[in-house]
Design a protein around this motif. Structure first.
Motif, PDB file in Angstrom:
ATOM      1  N   UNK A 162     -24.272 -41.627  16.945  1.00  0.00           N
ATOM      2  CA  UNK A 162     -25.398 -42.347  17.551  1.00  0.00           C
ATOM      3  C   UNK A 162     -25.751 -43.620  16.793  1.00  0.00           C
ATOM      4  N   UNK A 163     -25.222 -43.756  15.571  1.00  0.00           N
ATOM      5  CA  UNK A 163     -25.723 -44.809  14.685  1.00  0.00           C
ATOM      6  C   UNK A 163     -25.304 -46.203  15.133  1.00  0.00           C
ATOM      7  N   UNK A 164     -26.200 -47.160  14.933  1.00  0.00           N
ATOM      8  CA  UNK A 164     -25.878 -48.573  15.120  1.00  0.00           C
ATOM      9  C   UNK A 164     -25.248 -49.128  13.856  1.00  0.00           C
ATOM     10  N   UNK A 165     -25.675 -48.585  12.693  1.00  0.00           N
ATOM     11  CA  UNK A 165     -25.304 -49.171  11.402  1.00  0.00           C
ATOM     12  C   UNK A 165     -24.967 -48.056  10.415  1.00  0.00           C
ATOM     13  N   UNK A 166     -24.252 -48.450   9.370  1.00  0.00           N
ATOM     14  CA  UNK A 166     -23.948 -47.504   8.302  1.00  0.00           C
ATOM     15  C   UNK A 166     -24.286 -48.150   6.956  1.00  0.00           C
ATOM     16  N   UNK A 167     -24.837 -47.359   6.019  1.00  0.00           N
ATOM     17  CA  UNK A 167     -24.878 -47.814   4.621  1.00  0.00           C
ATOM     18  C   UNK A 167     -23.829 -46.992   3.889  1.00  0.00           C
ATOM     19  N   UNK A 168     -22.952 -47.686   3.202  1.00  0.00           N
ATOM     20  CA  UNK A 168     -21.672 -47.089   2.853  1.00  0.00           C
ATOM     21  C   UNK A 168     -21.274 -47.460   1.432  1.00  0.00           C
ATOM     22  N   UNK A 169     -20.778 -46.473   0.694  1.00  0.00           N
ATOM     23  CA  UNK A 169     -20.263 -46.735  -0.653  1.00  0.00           C
ATOM     24  C   UNK A 169     -18.757 -46.908  -0.582  1.00  0.00           C
ATOM     25  N   UNK A 170     -18.269 -48.029  -1.126  1.00  0.00           N
ATOM     26  CA  UNK A 170     -16.822 -48.311  -1.107  1.00  0.00           C
ATOM     27  C   UNK A 170     -16.389 -48.773  -2.491  1.00  0.00           C
ATOM     28  N   UNK A 171     -15.084 -48.640  -2.744  1.00  0.00           N
ATOM     29  CA  UNK A 171     -14.550 -49.074  -4.053  1.00  0.00           C
ATOM     30  C   UNK A 171     -14.056 -50.505  -3.918  1.00  0.00           C
ATOM     31  N   UNK A 172     -14.789 -51.424  -4.555  1.00  0.00           N
ATOM     32  CA  UNK A 172     -14.411 -52.836  -4.470  1.00  0.00           C
ATOM     33  C   UNK A 172     -13.587 -53.273  -5.678  1.00  0.00           C
ATOM     34  N   UNK A 173     -13.749 -52.602  -6.812  1.00  0.00           N
ATOM     35  CA  UNK A 173     -13.019 -53.002  -8.017  1.00  0.00           C
ATOM     36  C   UNK A 173     -12.082 -51.854  -8.391  1.00  0.00           C
ATOM     37  N   UNK A 174     -10.861 -51.946  -7.917  1.00  0.00           N
ATOM     38  CA  UNK A 174      -9.921 -50.832  -8.072  1.00  0.00           C
ATOM     39  C   UNK A 174      -9.636 -50.528  -9.537  1.00  0.00           C
ATOM     40  N   UNK A 175      -9.699 -51.551 -10.400  1.00  0.00           N
ATOM     41  CA  UNK A 175      -9.283 -51.365 -11.795  1.00  0.00           C
ATOM     42  C   UNK A 175     -10.436 -50.867 -12.685  1.00  0.00           C
ATOM     43  N   UNK A 176     -11.656 -51.008 -12.213  1.00  0.00           N
ATOM     44  CA  UNK A 176     -12.806 -50.682 -13.075  1.00  0.00           C
ATOM     45  C   UNK A 176     -12.957 -49.173 -13.227  1.00  0.00           C
ATOM     46  N   UNK A 177     -13.637 -48.721 -14.314  1.00  0.00           N
ATOM     47  CA  UNK A 177     -13.952 -47.287 -14.437  1.00  0.00           C
ATOM     48  C   UNK A 177     -14.724 -46.820 -13.205  1.00  0.00           C
ATOM     49  N   UNK A 178     -14.636 -45.516 -12.930  1.00  0.00           N
ATOM     50  CA  UNK A 178     -15.014 -45.079 -11.582  1.00  0.00           C
ATOM     51  C   UNK A 178     -16.450 -45.403 -11.178  1.00  0.00           C
ATOM     52  N   UNK A 179     -17.406 -45.305 -12.121  1.00  0.00           N
ATOM     53  CA  UNK A 179     -18.789 -45.588 -11.727  1.00  0.00           C
ATOM     54  C   UNK A 179     -19.043 -47.081 -11.524  1.00  0.00           C
ATOM     55  N   UNK A 180     -18.172 -47.914 -12.109  1.00  0.00           N
ATOM     56  CA  UNK A 180     -18.432 -49.357 -12.114  1.00  0.00           C
ATOM     57  C   UNK A 180     -17.670 -50.106 -11.032  1.00  0.00           C
ATOM     58  N   UNK A 181     -16.889 -49.366 -10.211  1.00  0.00           N
ATOM     59  CA  UNK A 181     -16.077 -50.064  -9.223  1.00  0.00           C
ATOM     60  C   UNK A 181     -16.595 -49.948  -7.805  1.00  0.00           C
ATOM     61  N   UNK A 182     -17.827 -49.482  -7.676  1.00  0.00           N
ATOM     62  CA  UNK A 182     -18.353 -49.137  -6.349  1.00  0.00           C
ATOM     63  C   UNK A 182     -19.349 -50.193  -5.874  1.00  0.00           C
ATOM     64  N   UNK A 183     -19.320 -50.497  -4.573  1.00  0.00           N
ATOM     65  CA  UNK A 183     -20.328 -51.392  -3.989  1.00  0.00           C
ATOM     66  C   UNK A 183     -20.981 -50.729  -2.784  1.00  0.00           C
ATOM     67  N   UNK A 184     -22.208 -51.162  -2.491  1.00  0.00           N
ATOM     68  CA  UNK A 184     -23.039 -50.573  -1.421  1.00  0.00           C
ATOM     69  C   UNK A 184     -23.085 -51.573  -0.279  1.00  0.00           C
ATOM     70  N   UNK A 185     -22.375 -51.283   0.809  1.00  0.00           N
ATOM     71  CA  UNK A 185     -22.298 -52.204   1.938  1.00  0.00           C
ATOM     72  C   UNK A 185     -23.088 -51.677   3.129  1.00  0.00           C
ATOM     73  N   UNK A 186     -23.569 -52.629   3.955  1.00  0.00           N
ATOM     74  CA  UNK A 186     -24.189 -52.209   5.230  1.00  0.00           C
ATOM     75  C   UNK A 186     -23.477 -52.970   6.346  1.00  0.00           C
ATOM     76  N   UNK A 187     -23.075 -52.236   7.381  1.00  0.00           N
ATOM     77  CA  UNK A 187     -22.362 -52.900   8.492  1.00  0.00           C
ATOM     78  C   UNK A 187     -22.501 -52.096   9.792  1.00  0.00           C
ATOM     79  N   UNK A 188     -22.254 -52.779  10.935  1.00  0.00           N
ATOM     80  CA  UNK A 188     -22.399 -52.128  12.243  1.00  0.00           C
ATOM     81  C   UNK A 188     -21.317 -51.075  12.461  1.00  0.00           C
ATOM     82  N   UNK A 189     -21.654 -50.070  13.259  1.00  0.00           N
ATOM     83  CA  UNK A 189     -20.708 -48.992  13.538  1.00  0.00           C
ATOM     84  C   UNK A 189     -19.775 -49.320  14.711  1.00  0.00           C
ATOM     85  N   UNK A 190     -20.019 -50.480  15.386  1.00  0.00           N
ATOM     86  CA  UNK A 190     -19.137 -50.784  16.522  1.00  0.00           C
ATOM     87  C   UNK A 190     -18.044 -51.789  16.158  1.00  0.00           C
TER      88      UNK A 190
END
Lengths: 407, 364
Positions: free
Chosen positions: A166-194
């Protein structure tokens, strides 16, 4: 010990009661699980915001009521709506998790664009955190986002995205820095579900219903500015509001209401002419649960009182999720036992009691014991933060690295 | 709104805690128990100094005029220290009996002596909860006849408050003709209980109030046994956590193993809400009469269950050492066992709670 809220608050309570008496006929039926609010629910939400009974402390410029935070008034509103059996406005992950996150860490533009329509129920969100390989160890998530001409290109899979269909949007955790230690490579994105490349598949659970989904991303392109916080800070951003979710899962009013429903059931169900509540074994279990619910209710009052004094709540707060979810589950279990053979009836079977909701609850509440931080993770938190016990040696190392990276 | 203790109550708890830390370390508990006594003269002397013997006695009669919540704060500390001192019967229930059902003359006569420690009371009301072994007390030829079991604070008592089978209270001098006091040995050597065999023993009746005062004493007793259990349980959790932080096996402290951590977390998670429950029950006793009996039942039965779990789990965290006499952990284990059974075990108390709510009054 003083359980009086005082005259100012009793006046406020009267206001809330007057409002409920005059307006409850407009309230939608409490179908809590409808992901997308219907017109009646949206109208009710609007009315509640206007009176400050929901979105109470969110600033007016973002669509809230704009009151100063007042724990007691918030508590009075919750108490009176629960007592009246009237829904206290929309409750979804957009409102409970995204809005507080944006208020704390969003840009001015993000706040203005997203908060008001979310509060009004016009935009429905889903949460993209857990993955098949990243549950309790959320920071090991692998959904990737590589940067390509001003966009993040997202590939991977999320699970437990409860309102994804049903959602129009998602707030989503993704790995943007593949080389960084695991807690430091994550970013918080918001984008439409369509967006192209997003596929949602219903996830059927043990209840027989699909209360959750799996969400798949294949080369989904999201402009790089649709990020909350900085690149690599997603873990910190998400953790700023994880506490809100756990708070949602330990409402003492909800436990009391389930208990009252159980007592009604035990008075109605009969074996021959004897009521279930006349069975001394079942009755003993009922009273044991009453005592425990009472303990959790007073524990809640103690936490509230500590918060009024500016105290975080301590052990009394840390244990709420674990204890409340377990207790809710036991209440459902007793209801099934009190029904005896009738307890196995489900869905729309002839003779089914209350639409099979006790059985549904008994299964779904097991999901709540596991979700939002499993019982085992809760026990780790209680032991490590509450009792100051040592961490697992390897965990201690990894987490120390994580903290260093976030800092 | 303020759910919790006042700063005066916090201070009271802290004062008693410090007093007991000084006068009643585990060595001293052992010393008393080895000497076969549940009355530490040293701790009693310290209690006199703080005024705890007159805690519940109104100020007009030379006491501190405190509330049940204050008494619960003290009881918690006694449980924490497994203190071998009379308190529940002698300093709380006896003066309460006189305040509730004593004539002005009886109050003027006895309350100041309770406060000063000149009169040492035991309290025998167990019969109104459960009649066991046919023990009960009746009035015959103007005297008390029969058997009263589980008189609290028995050792050294020179007077007793005794409930008869109708629930009426009587004031009885221990030295009266027709009173045969028999000490009972329980698992918990830090508390003293006994039975009174009575044969036409002359006693002073308190008011005939239909058993009202006796029921209040029962509720108060339940709340304070729960409070005692709260302190004893907390002390056991603290000891388990401390032991797990020191004991090493497989090259690590055992507290770093999740199996052990989760045992401790489960204890804490079940124990913590008991605190709010006991406080609320004591507060209800003081100012919410409609809720008092029921919340006393909830507090008594729930802490009984939770702290049985805590007592066995904390012992297990200590491994084989917990099972020995060396650490003395068993003093807390037994104290909790005593608190659970007296004035009604969980099942009995829950049956009463059901009755109080009309849950088992079948209406067809």
């Amino acid at each position: 010990m003083n359980l009086e809220y005082g005259p100012e608050y009793e006046r406020f309570r009267d206001e809330v009661r007057d409002f409920l008496a005059g307006n409850r006929h407009r309230a939608p039926h409490a179908s809590q699980r409808a992901a997308r609010p219907d017109a009646a629910a949206v109208a009710w939400q609007k009315l509640l915001i206007e009176h400050g009974y929901t979105a109470r402390t969110i600033p007016g410029e973002y669509g809230g009521y704009g009151a100063e935070p007042d724990i007691l008034k918030a508590r009075i509103i919750a108490e009176e709506f629960a007592r009246a059996g009237v829904p206290a406005g929309l409750s979804n992950q957009g409102i409970s998790m995204l809005v507080p996150t944006l208020l704390e860490l969003g840009t001015e533009e993000q706040k203005r664009r997203w908060i008001e329509p979310t509060l009004r129920g016009e935009i429905v969100w889903c949460q993209g955190y857990s993955e098949p390989g990243a549950g309790s160890d959320l920071a090991s998530l692998r959904t990737s986002a590589r940067e390509e001409d001003g966009h993040f290109v997202i590939n991977g899979q999320k699970i437990w995205t409860s309102t994804a269909r049903q959602a129009d949007m998602i707030f989503c955790l993704v790995r943007t820095e593949a080389e960084a230690p695991k807690h430091a490579g994550i970013s918080y994105l918001i984008f439409p579900m369509d967006l192209p490349g997003i596929e949602v598949r219903p996830l059927k659970t043990m209840t027989g219903h699909a209360e959750f989904n799996e969400t798949f991303f294949t080369d989904v392109r999201v402009p790089v500015d649709q990020i909350v916080g900085q690149r690599g800070q997603g873990w910190f951003v998400a953790n700023a509001t994880l506490g809100h979710e756990r708070g949602m899962l330990g409402d003492p009013d909800a436990l009391e209401n389930r208990l009252l429903a159980l007592i009604r059931l035990m008075r109605d169900e009969r074996v021959g002419s004897a009521r279930a509540i006349d069975d001394p074994v079942l009755r003993d279990r009922l009273v044991a649960l009453q005592a425990e619910v009472a303990a959790m209710k007073y524990n809640g009052m103690r936490v509230l009182s500590n918060q009024l004094k500016g105290d975080a709540g301590g052990m009394a707060k840390l244990i709420v999720k674990l204890q409340s979810c377990e207790l809710a589950h036991q209440i459902s279990a007793l209801a099934i036992d009190a029904m005896g053979e009738m307890g196995i009836l489900y869905s729309d079977s002839p003779r089914v009691r209350e639409g099979g909701t006790w059985q549904w609850n008994y299964m779904f509440q097991l999901g709540l014991i596991i979700g939002g931080g499993t019982a085992q993770i809760q026990k780790n938190i209680i032991a490590e933060r509450g009792l100051d016990m040592p961490r697992e040696p390897r965990l201690a190392l990894a987490s120390a690295e994580g903290r260093k990276d976030v800092a | 709104m303020d759910f919790g203790l006042s700063s005066e109550q916090e201070m009271l708890g802290e004062t008693v805690r410090r007093c007991l830390a000084e006068t009643c370390p585990l060595d001293h508990v052992r010393f008393c128990v080895d000497a076969g006594s549940a009355v530490s003269d040293r701790v009693m002397a310290a209690f006199h100094e703080i005024g705890l013997t007159g805690l519940m006695v109104p100020e007009a009669h030379g006491g501190l005029g405190m509330t049940m919540l204050d008494a619960a704060v003290v009881a918690e500390q006694l449980g924490r220290a497994v203190a071998p001192v009379p308190f529940l019967g002698r300093s709380v229930l006896a003066p309460l009996a006189l305040m509730l059902a004593g004539s002005p003359a009886q109050q003027a006569d006895w309350l100041p002596r309770i406060a000063s420690g000149a009169a040492r009371f035991g309290v025998a009301i167990a019969g109104i909860v459960e009649e066991r072994d046919g023990a009960s007390v009746r009035i015959e030829d103007g005297g008390l006849t029969g058997t009263a079991l589980f008189a609290l604070d028995f050792e050294g008592a020179d007077h007793f408050i005794v409930a008869d089978a109708s629930g009426r209270l009587h004031l009885l001098a221990a030295a009266t003709t027709g009173v045969e006091p028999i000490a009972l040995q329980t698992i918990d050597a830090t508390r003293s209980v006994g039975e009174l065999r009575l044969t036409g023993a002359a006693a002073e009746p308190l008011a005939d109030d239909g058993g009202l005062a006796t029921r209040r004493l029962r509720d108060a007793g339940r709340i304070l046994l729960a409070a005692d259990s709260l302190g004893a349980g907390e002390a056991m959790i603290e000891q388990a956590v401390a032991y797990a932080a020191e004991r090493e096996q497989f090259g690590r402290v055992i507290g770093s193993f999740q199996a052990v951590k989760h045992m401790c977390a489960e204890m804490a998670a079940r124990h913590e809400p008991c605190r709010a429950l006991v406080w609320y029950a004591a507060h209800a006793f003081d100012v919410l009469p409609d809720e008092a009996a029921l919340t006393a039942c909830f507090a008594k039965s729930h802490t009984g269950e939770v702290h049985r779990f805590v007592a066995r789990t904390a012992t297990e965290v200590h491994g084989g050492m917990g099972f020995t006499d060396l650490l003395g952990l068993h003093f807390w284990f037994k104290r909790i066992g005593f608190d659970r059974q007296l004035l009604g075990g969980p099942e009995r108390v829950r049956a009463e709670a059901a009755q109080l709510q009309g849950l088992n009054a079948a209406t067809r």
